[in-house]
Write an enzyme that holds these catalytic residues in place. Sequence first.
Site, PDB file in Angstrom:
ATOM      1  N   HIS A   1       0.287   1.718  -3.275  1.00  0.00           N
ATOM      2  CA  HIS A   1       1.414   0.824  -3.605  1.00  0.00           C
ATOM      3  C   HIS A   1       2.177   0.404  -2.340  1.00  0.00           C
ATOM      4  O   HIS A   1       2.104  -0.737  -1.946  1.00  0.00           O
ATOM      5  CB  HIS A   1       2.382   1.414  -4.641  1.00  0.00           C
TER       6      HIS A   1
ATOM      7  N   ASP B   1      -5.975   1.073 -10.867  1.00  0.00           N
ATOM      8  CA  ASP B   1      -4.886   1.995 -11.194  1.00  0.00           C
ATOM      9  C   ASP B   1      -4.824   2.345 -12.679  1.00  0.00           C
ATOM     10  O   ASP B   1      -5.573   3.186 -13.147  1.00  0.00           O
ATOM     11  CB  ASP B   1      -3.575   1.376 -10.665  1.00  0.00           C
TER      12      ASP B   1
HETATM   13  C1  NGQ Z   1       0.558   8.191 -12.182  1.00  0.00           C
HETATM   14  N1  NGQ Z   1       1.205   5.879 -11.942  1.00  0.00           N
HETATM   15  O1  NGQ Z   1       0.517   9.268 -11.609  1.00  0.00           O
HETATM   16  O2  NGQ Z   1      -0.298   7.867 -13.016  1.00  0.00           O
HETATM   17  C2  NGQ Z   1       1.668   7.230 -11.831  1.00  0.00           C
HETATM   18  C3  NGQ Z   1       2.835   7.432 -12.756  1.00  0.00           C
HETATM   19  C4  NGQ Z   1       4.387   9.000 -11.582  1.00  0.00           C
HETATM   20  C5  NGQ Z   1       1.755   4.933 -11.169  1.00  0.00           C
HETATM   21  N2  NGQ Z   1       2.606   5.282 -10.275  1.00  0.00           N
HETATM   22  C6  NGQ Z   1       3.436   8.761 -12.719  1.00  0.00           C
HETATM   23  N3  NGQ Z   1       1.432   3.674 -11.316  1.00  0.00           N
HETATM   24  O3  NGQ Z   1       4.369   8.276 -10.597  1.00  0.00           O
HETATM   25  O4  NGQ Z   1       5.162   9.941 -11.692  1.00  0.00           O
HETATM   26 ZN    ZN Z   2      -1.580   5.893  -9.415  1.00  0.00          ZN
END
Ligand code: NGQ
Ligand code: ZN
Length: 422
Positions: free
Chosen positions: A241, A292
Amino acid sequence: MTATSTRDAAAIVEPVDGGWRLPGIANLHSHAFQRAMAGLAERQTHPEDSFWTWRETMYRMAGRFDPDTLHAVASQLYVEMLEAGYTTVCEFHYLHHAPDGRPYDDPAAMSRALVQAARDTGIRLLLLPVLYMTGGFDGRPLGERQRRFGHDVDGYLRLFEALRAEQGDMLHVGCALHSLRAVPPDAMRAVLAALPADARIHIHISEQVGEVQDCLAIRDRRPVEWLLQNAGVDARWTLVHATHLNDWEVAGIAKSGATVAICPTTEANLGDGLFRLRDFLDAGGAWGIGSDSHISVSPVEELRWLEYGQRLATHRRNIAVSPASSSVGGTLLAGVAASAADATGFARVADADAVVLDGASPLLAGATAADVADRWIFSGNRSMVRDVHVGGRRVVAGGVHRDRDAAAAGCARAMATLLRDF
Ligand code: NGQ
Ligand code: ZN
């Protein structure tokens, strides 16, 4: 900048019998299980829905998986990736334990489900077991629904080493730090010190404004700033990101040699913000794409929206170009090709991993090597992918993966379980 990214983009598109060959595309960021909730987080749950309320829905889904359902959903996902032109996937994997937080009899059972799905479907896999220790920058313990993600440093390194023993031509094992909020500084240092010198390291960073604010409040630095000053970031690193960056951070990432994994469709879906693409290209930064959360599984759509986001924000056209190429599609394709080896650890094998676009597609009528990339990315949604080769084997022919039907049937059975009273 690397040699490939400054080369004329047309040089990586070659005419072959009845079509056009492109390098296989690396998908730098995947949470396979999230494929099961694509399209299921699009109803308002709160008047101010955000990344954080989406995460609650995501945790609900995460709590339902076991090794069999993970294998089934990942197999379907990898078939879709291959049919779309992704030949390598970096799996950022944190569903390690049973839902109550207890390790499975084989602590690597969930990891092995992903490895098996990659083997069955024929996609190259960089498996990134994730270190996940705390629920926030303040060091608070994991919440109930995060328990299945957690390890201490020793337990994590045991998992890493068990998986690493299985590395081969089609499987590499690297290290993921979930985020600065989930890994305390001393644990980060201990794990980094224990890694083999060639291990790839991926981390989520600076995706949400709230994360930047918490990091400033507790570590007195912005997330990327802190990472660059404390982690020895170099070309083995992929920063996932990196949405919210100041000028110093843009220049610092570029200079470090790290790759940024930009995930345009997920970043749009979650309301993250726009990556500073033009500034990063000007700084000579390395970047690639990831699908993602898999609300879209298409390198075309990721690359298209990477460019369109910039156009919408600047009221200009044709942003992602380079001194070597005035073609946006060519510059984008050259960019992902240039970063793939550093981000995945798989050296580029010229002809072993390739995508052949169908020269008979009406959308490619009259195409030349100089315009194929633009026409692939910017002419709609009818797939032009004819064949996909990985490791010298053809896994997609005539646009269809060799196991498409079996994977779909297995996924349908798993979804019936996963969606019960969801
Ligand atoms: C994840 N996803 O780990 O799947 C994360 C969300 C977080 C994204 N950042 C959970 N898109 O960051 O705590
Ligand atoms: Zn992720």
